[in-house]
Design an enzyme around this catalytic site. Structure first.
Site, PDB file in Angstrom:
ATOM      1  N   GLU A 209      54.933 -10.266  16.316  1.00  0.00           N
ATOM      2  CA  GLU A 209      55.030 -10.717  17.704  1.00  0.00           C
ATOM      3  C   GLU A 209      53.755 -10.446  18.520  1.00  0.00           C
ATOM      4  OE1 GLU A 209      58.566  -9.205  19.537  1.00  0.00           O
ATOM      5  OE2 GLU A 209      59.901 -10.248  18.158  1.00  0.00           O
TER       6      GLU A 209
ATOM      7  N   GLU B  66      63.582 -11.445  12.430  1.00  0.00           N
ATOM      8  CA  GLU B  66      64.380 -10.629  13.347  1.00  0.00           C
ATOM      9  C   GLU B  66      65.401 -11.516  14.025  1.00  0.00           C
ATOM     10  OE1 GLU B  66      62.513  -8.186  16.315  1.00  0.00           O
ATOM     11  OE2 GLU B  66      60.888  -7.572  14.980  1.00  0.00           O
TER      12      GLU B  66
END
Length: 502
Positions: A180, A407
Site C-alpha cells: 500500500e 488483504e
C-alpha cells in the site's frame, strides 16, 4: 506458491456450493510492526512508527507496538494456529530496522535469525511463506535524512532487498516489494495521520514516486538474488471509485480520484508512464521534477502478480451547486441525502486516522461520501461489489496479470463471552459476501489466484492502537492468550472444502 500456472477451472454455474479453482491459495496476512513486539530486542532499532506512536495525540490511547501481539516470542504457537486452520500460505512482512538497523550497512544477523526460524516453522507446517519487504516501518534514521522524499531512500531499499533475499530467498517462494504505497505516501506525508506524520502534498507526491522507484530497484535486487522459480509482486490498495451521479462534474471528480488512487500506480508500473491528466491535475502542487530519466523504465520492470487490498468503496461527488446548475443527475444515489453525510477523505481509502486535512493532492471541489449499507467498527460501509468491480477492471486493464487478494477483512466489536468463545457473525457475513464476489469475478474471467484474509490476529491497528480488532483470532493483549473466533472456524471450513458454505 506460484501464481502463474494455476488452472482456472470452476464448477458449472448451477453447482452448489460456490467452489473455488483447484490450487486456489488460501491464506491470512499480518504485518511486522502490528504483531511482532520486541521493539528493542536483538539489534532492532526504531522505525518511523516507533517514533510516531510516541507523539502526543498521534495514536489512540498513546498505544505503541512495543509488545503488540508478542509474535516475536510466540511465533511457534501462532504457526500452530495457522496449521490448525488449514492455511496454505501466510503473508507477513519483514521489519526493515530488524533486518538492517538504521537502514544502512550490513544485515543484523540476529534479526534475520528470527525470520529464518519463522520461515522454517512455516515450511515444516506445510504453509508457504509470502514475504513483504516494506509494510510501513521505515528505519527512523532514513526519515531523519528525508525519508521517502529523499531519492536515496529508494537505493537503500534495494540494498535491504538484497540482504533479505540473500538470506531467505532459498525458502520463500513469493516476495512483495511494498504494501500500500498510497498509504505510505499520502497518509504519511500528505495529511500526516500515519508515520512519519508530515502534512505536505508536494512531499506526498515526491514520496509516491520514490516508493515506486524503490519497488523497481527492489524488484531488480530480488531477481538478482532469488531462484528463477521465485515470484515477485507489488501490493496496492486500489480504490473502487464511484461517482455519486452521472452529472459531468461528479464524473470528473471520479476521474480525478481514480487517477490519484489507481492510475498513478498502475500506469507507471505496467505501462512505464504517468497519466497525463494526473500530471495536469497536480501541476499546481508540484512540477514532477523528481522524475528522472530512466526512472519509469526501472519502475515498470515486469512482476509476476499484483496484490489487491480491499475493504470498502470510494464514492465521490463535486461540491454541491445550486440545483439549477446540476443536470443529468442520477446513478448511484443521485443528490438525495448527501448533505448530512460525513466527508472525511481519509475514510474513503483505508486511512487509519480521522483528523487533519485531506490526504489527496489536488482534490479541491470534491466531496467524499460513504456508500450505503451497514458499517464495520471502522465506520467503513460493507460493499463486496466494490471488490468485484476492482477485480474485473484489472482483468480488462491488465490482461494476463495474475491477481491475489492480499488483504480483505473487517473490524468489529469483539469480546470473549463467559464460556470463553468469541462470536462474530458480522465478520463471517463480511467474509462470505466478499469471497462470493471473488468467486463471481473468477467465474467472469478475472485471474484471481488466491485470497489472504486480514488479519490472522488482533493487532496494533496503526493510529487506532489496540481499539480495533480485525483478527479471526482474538488476542487478549494483557495475557497474550489467543482464542480463535467463530470466523476462524468458518474460514477453516472454507479452506477445507475449497468452497463457500450455503
Amino acid at each position: 506458491m506460484t501464481v502463474d500456472t494455476l488452472p482456472m477451472t470452476t464448477d458449472s454455474p448451477a453447482a452448489a456450493p460456490a467452489r473455488f479453482p483447484t490450487g486456489f491459495v488460501w491464506g491470512a496476512a499480518t504485518a511486522a510492526y502490528q504483531i511482532e513486539g520486541a521493539a528493542d530486542q536483538d539489534g532492532r532499532t526504531p522505525s518511523i512508527w516507533d517514533t510516531f506512536a510516541r507523539r502526543p495525540g498521534a495514536v489512540r490511547n498513546g498505544d505503541t507496538g512495543d509488545i503488540a501481539a508478542d509474535h516475536y516470542h510466540r511465533y511457534r504457537d501462532d504457526v500452530a494456529l495457522m496449521s490448525e486452520l488449514g492455511l496454505r500460505a501466510y503473508r507477513f512482512s519483514l521489519a526493515w530496522p530488524r533486518v538492517q538497523p538504521g537502514g544502512r550497512g550490513p544485515a543484523n544477523e540476529a534479526g534475520l535469525d528470527f525470520y529464518d526460524r519463522l520461515v522454517d516453522e512455516l515450511l515444516a507446517a506445510g504453509i508457504d511463506p509470502v514475504a513483504t519487504l516494506y509494510h510501513w516501518d521505515l528505519p527512523q534514521e532514513l526519515e531523519d535524512t528525508g525519508g521517502w522524499t529523499d531519492r536515496d531512500t529508494a537505493y537503500r531499499f534495494a540494498e535491504y532487498a538484497h540482504l533479505a533475499a540473500r538470506r531467505l530467498g532459498d525458502r520463500i517462494p513469493t516476495w512483495t516489494t511494498l504494501n500500500e504505497p498510497w498509504c505510505s505516501a499520502f497518509l504519511g506525508y500528505g495529511n500526516g495521520v500515519h508515520a512519519p506524520g508530515r502534512t505536505d502534498h508536494a512531499a506526498a507526491l515526491t514520496a509516491h514516486h520514490h516508493l515506486l522507484l524503490a519497488h523497481g530497484l527492489g524488484t531488480a535486487a530480488l531477481r538478482a538474488e532469488l531462484p528463477d522459480t521465485a515470484q515477485v509482486s507489488l501490493t496496492l490498495n486500489l480504490a473502487a471509485v464511484r461517482p455519486l451521479s452521472t452529472d459531468p462534474a461528479d464524473l470528473d471528480a471520479a476521474r480525478r480520484i481514480d487517477g490519484l488512487a489507481n492510475r498513478i500506480f498502475l500506469d507507471p508500473v505496467f505501462r512505464g508512464s504517468y497519466p497525463e491528466d494526473v500530471l495536469a491535475d497536480t501541476a499546481h502542487v508540484t512540477d514532477w521534477s523528481f522524475v528522472r530519466d530512466g526512472d519509469l523504465a526501472e519502475i515498470s520492470r515486469p512482476i509476476d502478480s499484483l496484490g489487491i487490498n480491499y475493504y470498502t468503496p470510494t464514492v465521490v461527488a463535486a461540491e454541491e451547486q445550486p440545483a439549477a446548475d446540476r443536470s443529468g443527475s442520477g446513478g448511484s444515489g443521485g443528490d438525495g441525502g448527501s448533505g448530512a453525510v460525513g466527508t472525511e477523505p481519509a475514510d474513503a481509502q483505508r486511512g487509519d486516522g480521522h483528523q487533519g486535512g485531506s490526504p489527496w493532492p489536488a482534490d479541491q471541489g470534491i466531496r467524499f461520501l460513504p456508500a450505503p449499507g451497514t458499517r464495520t467498527a471502522m465506520g467503513w460501509p460493507v460493499d463486496a461489489d466494490g471488490l468485484y468491480e476492482l477485480l474485473t477492471r484489472l482483468r480488462d486493464d491488465l490482461p494476463g496479470v495474475p491477481l491475489l487478494v492480499t488483504e480483505n477483512g473487517a473490524a468489529y466489536e469483539d469480546y470473549t463471552d463467559p464460556s470463553g468463545a468469541v462470536h462474530d457473525p458480522e465478520r463471517i457475513d463480511y467474509l462470505h459476501t466478499h469471497l462470493a464476489a471473488v468467486h463471481r469475478a473468477i467465474a467472469d474471467g478475472a485471474p484471481v489466484r488466491g485470497y489472504f484474509l486480514w488479519s490472522l490476529l488482533d493487532n496494533y491497528e496503526w493510529a487506532y492502537g489496540y481499539s480495533k480488532r480485525f483478527g479471526i483470532v482474538h488476542v487478549d493483549f494483557a495475557s497474550q492468550r489467543r482464542t480463535p473466533k467463530d470466523s476462524a472456524h468458518w474460514y477453516a471450513r472454507v479452506i477445507r472444502d475449497g468452497a463457500l458454505p450455503q
